[in-house]
Design a protein around this motif. Structure first.
Motif, PDB file in Angstrom:
ATOM      1  N   ARG A 172      37.166  37.573  44.270  1.00  0.00           N
ATOM      2  CA  ARG A 172      37.393  36.513  43.288  1.00  0.00           C
ATOM      3  C   ARG A 172      37.201  35.139  43.932  1.00  0.00           C
ATOM      4  NH1 ARG A 172      36.155  36.110  39.267  1.00  0.00           N
ATOM      5  NH2 ARG A 172      37.761  34.634  38.570  1.00  0.00           N
ATOM      6  N   ASN A 173      37.592  34.986  45.187  1.00  0.00           N
ATOM      7  CA  ASN A 173      37.410  33.707  45.881  1.00  0.00           C
ATOM      8  C   ASN A 173      35.937  33.314  45.983  1.00  0.00           C
ATOM      9  OD1 ASN A 173      40.139  33.341  46.307  1.00  0.00           O
ATOM     10  ND2 ASN A 173      40.116  34.077  48.420  1.00  0.00           N
ATOM     11  N   ARG A 174      35.046  34.288  45.883  1.00  0.00           N
ATOM     12  CA  ARG A 174      33.612  34.029  45.973  1.00  0.00           C
ATOM     13  C   ARG A 174      32.948  33.946  44.598  1.00  0.00           C
ATOM     14  NH1 ARG A 174      35.475  36.234  50.479  1.00  0.00           N
ATOM     15  NH2 ARG A 174      34.259  36.148  52.411  1.00  0.00           N
ATOM     16  N   GLY A 175      33.701  34.269  43.558  1.00  0.00           N
ATOM     17  CA  GLY A 175      33.161  34.181  42.209  1.00  0.00           C
ATOM     18  C   GLY A 175      32.715  35.493  41.602  1.00  0.00           C
ATOM     19  N   TYR A 176      32.999  36.615  42.253  1.00  0.00           N
ATOM     20  CA  TYR A 176      32.656  37.910  41.673  1.00  0.00           C
ATOM     21  C   TYR A 176      33.560  38.214  40.479  1.00  0.00           C
ATOM     22  CZ  TYR A 176      29.948  39.118  45.851  1.00  0.00           C
ATOM     23  OH  TYR A 176      29.019  39.144  46.858  1.00  0.00           O
ATOM     24  N   GLY A 177      32.999  38.860  39.481  1.00  0.00           N
ATOM     25  CA  GLY A 177      33.824  39.481  38.463  1.00  0.00           C
ATOM     26  C   GLY A 177      34.413  40.746  39.056  1.00  0.00           C
ATOM     27  N   VAL A 178      35.699  40.959  38.874  1.00  0.00           N
ATOM     28  CA  VAL A 178      36.371  42.104  39.501  1.00  0.00           C
ATOM     29  C   VAL A 178      37.143  42.896  38.454  1.00  0.00           C
ATOM     30  CG1 VAL A 178      38.130  42.849  41.152  1.00  0.00           C
ATOM     31  CG2 VAL A 178      36.588  40.959  41.733  1.00  0.00           C
ATOM     32  N   THR A 179      36.844  44.187  38.391  1.00  0.00           N
ATOM     33  CA  THR A 179      37.613  45.115  37.565  1.00  0.00           C
ATOM     34  C   THR A 179      38.210  46.177  38.475  1.00  0.00           C
ATOM     35  OG1 THR A 179      36.206  44.787  35.628  1.00  0.00           O
ATOM     36  CG2 THR A 179      37.551  46.785  35.681  1.00  0.00           C
ATOM     37  N   VAL A 180      39.522  46.263  38.495  1.00  0.00           N
ATOM     38  CA  VAL A 180      40.220  47.284  39.269  1.00  0.00           C
ATOM     39  C   VAL A 180      40.535  48.435  38.315  1.00  0.00           C
ATOM     40  CG1 VAL A 180      42.281  47.814  40.625  1.00  0.00           C
ATOM     41  CG2 VAL A 180      41.201  45.559  40.825  1.00  0.00           C
ATOM     42  N   VAL A 181      39.949  49.589  38.607  1.00  0.00           N
ATOM     43  CA  VAL A 181      40.135  50.759  37.737  1.00  0.00           C
ATOM     44  C   VAL A 181      41.470  51.397  38.108  1.00  0.00           C
ATOM     45  CG1 VAL A 181      39.136  52.933  36.945  1.00  0.00           C
ATOM     46  CG2 VAL A 181      37.628  51.062  37.685  1.00  0.00           C
ATOM     47  N   ARG A 182      42.512  51.010  37.388  1.00  0.00           N
ATOM     48  CA  ARG A 182      43.887  51.334  37.783  1.00  0.00           C
ATOM     49  C   ARG A 182      44.111  52.822  37.995  1.00  0.00           C
ATOM     50  NH1 ARG A 182      47.399  51.983  40.132  1.00  0.00           N
ATOM     51  NH2 ARG A 182      49.514  51.168  40.150  1.00  0.00           N
ATOM     52  N   GLU A 183      43.553  53.670  37.140  1.00  0.00           N
ATOM     53  CA  GLU A 183      43.803  55.107  37.276  1.00  0.00           C
ATOM     54  C   GLU A 183      42.988  55.731  38.403  1.00  0.00           C
ATOM     55  OE1 GLU A 183      43.342  56.968  33.490  1.00  0.00           O
ATOM     56  OE2 GLU A 183      45.181  56.105  32.686  1.00  0.00           O
ATOM     57  N   GLY A 184      42.088  54.962  39.008  1.00  0.00           N
ATOM     58  CA  GLY A 184      41.336  55.438  40.159  1.00  0.00           C
ATOM     59  C   GLY A 184      41.834  54.837  41.462  1.00  0.00           C
ATOM     60  N   ILE A 185      43.080  54.348  41.431  1.00  0.00           N
ATOM     61  CA  ILE A 185      43.693  53.697  42.593  1.00  0.00           C
ATOM     62  C   ILE A 185      44.968  54.437  42.966  1.00  0.00           C
ATOM     63  CG2 ILE A 185      44.720  51.570  43.469  1.00  0.00           C
ATOM     64  CD1 ILE A 185      41.869  51.061  42.889  1.00  0.00           C
ATOM     65  N   LEU A 186      45.203  54.603  44.261  1.00  0.00           N
ATOM     66  CA  LEU A 186      46.458  55.170  44.748  1.00  0.00           C
ATOM     67  C   LEU A 186      47.307  54.071  45.377  1.00  0.00           C
ATOM     68  CD1 LEU A 186      45.266  58.502  46.390  1.00  0.00           C
ATOM     69  CD2 LEU A 186      46.559  58.243  44.265  1.00  0.00           C
ATOM     70  N   SER A 187      48.632  54.254  45.291  1.00  0.00           N
ATOM     71  CA  SER A 187      49.572  53.298  45.860  1.00  0.00           C
ATOM     72  C   SER A 187      50.784  54.063  46.369  1.00  0.00           C
ATOM     73  CB  SER A 187      50.043  52.285  44.812  1.00  0.00           C
ATOM     74  OG  SER A 187      48.999  51.885  43.981  1.00  0.00           O
ATOM     75  N   ALA A 188      51.313  53.621  47.506  1.00  0.00           N
ATOM     76  CA  ALA A 188      52.468  54.297  48.080  1.00  0.00           C
ATOM     77  C   ALA A 188      53.781  53.681  47.620  1.00  0.00           C
ATOM     78  CB  ALA A 188      52.394  54.254  49.603  1.00  0.00           C
ATOM     79  N   ALA A 189      53.725  52.478  47.017  1.00  0.00           N
ATOM     80  CA  ALA A 189      54.933  51.783  46.582  1.00  0.00           C
ATOM     81  C   ALA A 189      54.649  51.048  45.286  1.00  0.00           C
ATOM     82  CB  ALA A 189      55.396  50.814  47.673  1.00  0.00           C
ATOM     83  N   SER A 190      55.652  50.399  44.748  1.00  0.00           N
ATOM     84  CA  SER A 190      55.503  49.635  43.510  1.00  0.00           C
ATOM     85  C   SER A 190      54.383  48.604  43.654  1.00  0.00           C
ATOM     86  CB  SER A 190      56.814  48.912  43.177  1.00  0.00           C
ATOM     87  OG  SER A 190      56.625  48.009  42.104  1.00  0.00           O
ATOM     88  N   THR A 191      53.575  48.478  42.618  1.00  0.00           N
ATOM     89  CA  THR A 191      52.411  47.592  42.675  1.00  0.00           C
ATOM     90  C   THR A 191      52.546  46.372  41.777  1.00  0.00           C
ATOM     91  OG1 THR A 191      51.300  48.820  40.892  1.00  0.00           O
ATOM     92  CG2 THR A 191      50.896  49.555  43.166  1.00  0.00           C
ATOM     93  N   LYS A 192      53.730  46.137  41.244  1.00  0.00           N
ATOM     94  CA  LYS A 192      53.901  45.049  40.277  1.00  0.00           C
ATOM     95  C   LYS A 192      53.451  43.706  40.853  1.00  0.00           C
ATOM     96  CE  LYS A 192      57.257  42.853  37.196  1.00  0.00           C
ATOM     97  NZ  LYS A 192      58.662  42.861  36.697  1.00  0.00           N
ATOM     98  N   GLY A 193      53.886  43.387  42.079  1.00  0.00           N
ATOM     99  CA  GLY A 193      53.526  42.113  42.694  1.00  0.00           C
ATOM    100  C   GLY A 193      52.033  41.981  42.911  1.00  0.00           C
ATOM    101  N   ALA A 194      51.408  43.049  43.396  1.00  0.00           N
ATOM    102  CA  ALA A 194      49.967  43.024  43.642  1.00  0.00           C
ATOM    103  C   ALA A 194      49.200  42.858  42.339  1.00  0.00           C
ATOM    104  CB  ALA A 194      49.534  44.304  44.356  1.00  0.00           C
ATOM    105  N   GLU A 195      49.633  43.546  41.301  1.00  0.00           N
ATOM    106  CA  GLU A 195      48.956  43.454  40.009  1.00  0.00           C
ATOM    107  C   GLU A 195      49.062  42.038  39.435  1.00  0.00           C
ATOM    108  OE1 GLU A 195      50.111  46.514  37.332  1.00  0.00           O
ATOM    109  OE2 GLU A 195      49.800  48.121  38.784  1.00  0.00           O
ATOM    110  N   LEU A 196      50.240  41.435  39.550  1.00  0.00           N
ATOM    111  CA  LEU A 196      50.419  40.073  39.057  1.00  0.00           C
ATOM    112  C   LEU A 196      49.547  39.085  39.823  1.00  0.00           C
ATOM    113  CD1 LEU A 196      54.302  39.986  38.523  1.00  0.00           C
ATOM    114  CD2 LEU A 196      52.539  39.927  36.752  1.00  0.00           C
ATOM    115  N   ARG A 197      49.482  39.259  41.133  1.00  0.00           N
ATOM    116  CA  ARG A 197      48.677  38.350  41.947  1.00  0.00           C
ATOM    117  C   ARG A 197      47.203  38.480  41.619  1.00  0.00           C
ATOM    118  NH1 ARG A 197      48.218  38.087  48.569  1.00  0.00           N
ATOM    119  NH2 ARG A 197      47.108  36.092  48.660  1.00  0.00           N
ATOM    120  N   MET A 198      46.718  39.701  41.470  1.00  0.00           N
ATOM    121  CA  MET A 198      45.304  39.894  41.141  1.00  0.00           C
ATOM    122  C   MET A 198      44.982  39.331  39.765  1.00  0.00           C
ATOM    123  SD  MET A 198      44.166  43.563  42.794  1.00  0.00           S
ATOM    124  CE  MET A 198      45.540  44.514  42.158  1.00  0.00           C
ATOM    125  N   ALA A 199      45.845  39.618  38.790  1.00  0.00           N
ATOM    126  CA  ALA A 199      45.614  39.112  37.438  1.00  0.00           C
ATOM    127  C   ALA A 199      45.619  37.587  37.411  1.00  0.00           C
ATOM    128  CB  ALA A 199      46.669  39.669  36.489  1.00  0.00           C
TER     129      ALA A 199
END
Length: 206
Positions: A172-199
């Motif tokens: 995003r810092n370079r200007g790319y459009g970014v789509t994170v395919v949530r159901e194709g992502i693994l996480s070991a802990a709560s992702t609320k903070g990361a999701e808010l920051r990305m959004a």
């Protein structure tokens, strides 16, 4: 007295050196704005044996994510979208030391398990090695995407709180459009903070 002073200086230098390594691991890079590009790429993040086979992810979560990732790969192939796999290898001296101290030495360059995990082996059109969480840090991804005319990314892989997040933010810092395919992502802990920051930085969580 002098020997004690030297020990103190050496200890301070070691602490600063390790602190720099910690900062490098989690830093998000900036790059030249990409301008107007129409192409899309599918980015597979850290789908390596050492993380996929031995990581802290439940079997059911892996099975569900695997189905989505393979579906994304099939769709990319059908649409002529390049598939780029990223492999983590800690190779900077300070980050290698931190990996050995805090990550059981996983993914240190030259160790076993840094290859793509069996379900994803041989499926990528391009494979790049990253040295920290941000896959853009070396500049190689910038060059590849420029050659391919890529302006938008679809991201799958692991872990949402770390390498997926930092790579998405760097994109995003370079200007790319970014789509994170949530159901194709693994996480070991709560992702609320990361999701808010990305959004907040313009990434789309699908």
């Amino acid at each position: 007295m002098m020997s004690g002073y030297l020990v103190g200086v050496i200890a301070l230098v070691a602490v600063v050196w390790l602190a720099q390594g910690v900062w490098r691991i989690g830093a998000v890079s900036y790059g030249k704005p990409i301008g107007d590009r129409s192409g899309t790429a599918l980015l597979l993040v850290d789908l390596q044996s050492v993380f996929w086979d031995r990581g802290p992810y439940a079997a059911a979560s892996k099975s569900a994510a695997k189905a989505v990732i393979l579906r994304e790969i099939d769709a990319a192939r059908a649409q002529g979208v390049p598939i780029v796999a990223l492999r983590q290898e800690w190779s900077i001296p300070s980050t290698k030391a931190i990996a050995r101290m805090t990550m059981n030495g996983q993914a240190v360059a030259g160790t076993a398990g840094t290859e793509l995990a069996e379900p994803f082996a041989g499926l990528a059109d391009h494979i790049l090695v990253k040295r920290v969480q941000d896959a853009f840090e070396t500049g190689e991804l910038d060059v590849l995407f420029q050659e391919l005319g890529v302006g938008s990314l679809r991201i799958v892989g692991l872990d949402l709180n770390y390498c997926v997040q930092k790579t998405a933010l760097a994109a995003r810092n370079r200007g790319y459009g970014v789509t994170v395919v949530r159901e194709g992502i693994l996480s070991a802990a709560s992702t609320k903070g990361a999701e808010l920051r990305m959004a907040a930085n313009g990434a789309v969580l699908e």
